[in-house]
Enzyme design. Structure first.
Site, PDB file in Angstrom:
ATOM      1  N   THR A  29       0.863  -1.192   0.000  1.00 56.20           N
ATOM      2  CA  THR A  29       0.000   0.000   0.000  1.00 56.20           C
ATOM      3  C   THR A  29       0.896   1.237   0.000  1.00 56.20           C
ATOM      4  O   THR A  29       1.368   1.663  -1.038  1.00 56.20           O
ATOM      5  CB  THR A  29      -0.975  -0.007   1.189  1.00 56.20           C
ATOM      6  N   LYS A  65       4.122  -6.977   3.665  1.00 49.10           N
ATOM      7  CA  LYS A  65       3.841  -5.564   3.481  1.00 49.10           C
ATOM      8  C   LYS A  65       3.592  -4.957   4.852  1.00 49.10           C
ATOM      9  O   LYS A  65       3.154  -5.623   5.787  1.00 49.10           O
ATOM     10  CB  LYS A  65       2.647  -5.334   2.552  1.00 49.10           C
ATOM     11  N   GLU A 113       5.926   4.548   7.618  1.00 48.05           N
ATOM     12  CA  GLU A 113       5.452   5.707   6.860  1.00 48.05           C
ATOM     13  C   GLU A 113       6.212   6.970   7.260  1.00 48.05           C
ATOM     14  O   GLU A 113       6.246   7.359   8.429  1.00 48.05           O
ATOM     15  CB  GLU A 113       3.954   5.902   7.072  1.00 48.05           C
ATOM     16  N   THR A 157      -0.625  -1.607   9.210  1.00 49.87           N
ATOM     17  CA  THR A 157      -1.254  -2.837   8.734  1.00 49.87           C
ATOM     18  C   THR A 157      -0.108  -3.656   8.146  1.00 49.87           C
ATOM     19  O   THR A 157       0.596  -3.127   7.333  1.00 49.87           O
ATOM     20  CB  THR A 157      -2.199  -2.428   7.624  1.00 49.87           C
TER      21      THR A 157
END
Length: 405
Positions: free
Chosen positions: A151, A177, A274, A188
């Site tokens: 993602t 991932k 992130e 996630t």
């Protein structure tokens, strides 16, 4: 154990995979993967502990009760979480489409999703996409599958190793991932491990769950545990090694290799947090018990104040002491020593719970590196643990603040 560079899950004998763009993601990036074992495999899994479980998690929980599994279907872009009865039906349709295409029973298919919560899957795109993905299954499709499950990740996460068991080469390989919404207790994140080892299902369950405790459960990016977290291992027995069971001499060799694969994937997830500009390892030594070692290490790696200090290259060791102090474990923290380090150097900043005078410039040089090691010696026992995470940056807020746009 031998690391196999540039190899992936389809380099394990008997496994095929594919990754395609089905139309779920408007960006045009790959968004649907299918993994298939030519021979029936046994499976073990660790699933999210979040009380809000996505539809694919609930369907997979049911199908894991089957004696054997043969396929996994994964989509990215839409999490299929908080989608009610329709979400459950859509997850079951994904399973059914794979089963029809591969001529296997529905109970032999697991399903996984990742992406935006609260959105229904566009099944008019997903079902034809699954048919296309099944038609493209190949022994070269592992890297496409690794790409299709991503993602906000910035790179593919894949690892492969080989270990000799009973004179036979056994391969273990995984893809994963994970970038945001990562926190200990199935942080996630998705992880899919393939191996051709021949072993009992009970032993596979035991070893995999133990491995998850010291790998995926020891990473933290932002303190959030997802609705969709899932780690699955399939073992198809095609290595033809002597059966591994609870009495086998080679258990430790397999466990070492499995732990390596899971920890390397966990580290990749931590590195790719992130907005991260640095990744960090908390190395905790001499705790009074194994569980307390894990608890203390996780407390430090999960602290947003520690993460922010690492981002700013600030040797604010008080935040580490604070995180140790509120950890749900007992220890005499008046003995603790703390060091900041990297791959080349380290410097002590705390001795016996009290701050030392140290060279601020030298510490800043260490903290300015892309990898930072926080070394903690509790001096209260013989147990140790490691946890992995990343710094907390402005970019993290930017990414998370615009996720739906």
């Amino acid at each position: 154990m031998k690391i196999l560079p540039n190899k992936t899950i389809t380099d394990v004998s008997g496994f095929l995979a594919s990754g395609i763009h089905s139309g779920i993601r408007k960006s045009g990036k790959k968004d649907l993967a299918v993994i298939y074992s030519e021979k029936e495999a046994i499976a073990a899994a660790a699933l999210t502990t979040n009380k809000v479980k996505a539809a694919p998690v609930l369907v997979t929980m049911q199908n894991l009760k089957s004696e054997s599994i043969q396929a996994i279907v994964v989509n990215s872009g839409v999490a299929n979480a908080c989608t009610g009865a329709k979400g459950i039906e859509n997850a079951k349709q994904m399973v059914g489409q794979v089963a029809d295409c591969l001529h296997i029973s529905n109970e032999k298919v697991l399903v996984s999703s990742t992406g935006l919560i609260g959105t229904q899957l566009p099944m008019e795109k997903v079902l034809p996409g699954i048919e296309k993905a099944c038609s493209k299954l190949s022994h070269n499709g592992g890297k496409d599958a690794a790409e299709a499950i991503l993602t906000t990740d910035t790179f593919k996460k894949t690892i492969a190793v080989e270990v000799e068991l009973g004179g036979k080469p056994v391969t273990i390989s995984g893809i994963a991932k994970g970038s945001g919404m990562i926190h200990p207790n199935m942080a996630t994140m998705l992880s899919f491990i393939m191996t051709n080892v021949k072993m009992s299902k009970s032993l596979l369950n035991q070893l995999f769950r133990e491995s998850v405790v010291d790998s995926y459960n020891m990473i933290s990016v932002d303190g959030d545990s997802s609705t969709n977290d899932m780690a699955i291992i399939l073992a198809n027995g095609m290595a033809e090694n002597p059966l591994l069971d609870e009495n086998s001499e080679d258990i430790s060799k397999f466990k070492e290799a499995l732990d390596f694969v899971n920890k390397e994937l966990a580290k990749m997830i931590a590195k790719d947090g992130e907005g991260a500009s640095k990744w960090m390892e908390v190395s905790l030594y001499h705790a009074p018990s194994k569980e307390s070692a894990r608890v203390f290490a996780r407390s430090v790696v999960s602290s947003n104040l520690v993460k922010a200090a690492i981002f700013g290259s600030d040797a604010n060791w008080g935040r580490i002491m604070c995180a140790l102090g509120y950890a749900d474990a007992d220890c005499d923290l008046s003995k603790v020593d703390i060091f900041f380090g990297n791959k080349e150097d380290k410097i002590q900043v705390v001795k016996n719970g009290i701050g030392l005078l140290f060279d601020e410039n030298k510490v800043k040089e260490i903290l300015d590196q892309s990898f930072v090691n926080i070394i903690i010696d509790l001096k209260s026992g013989e147990y140790q643990a490691k946890a992995w995470g990343c710094d907390l940056t402005y970019e993290y807020v930017k990414i998370s603040g615009n996720y739906r746009k």
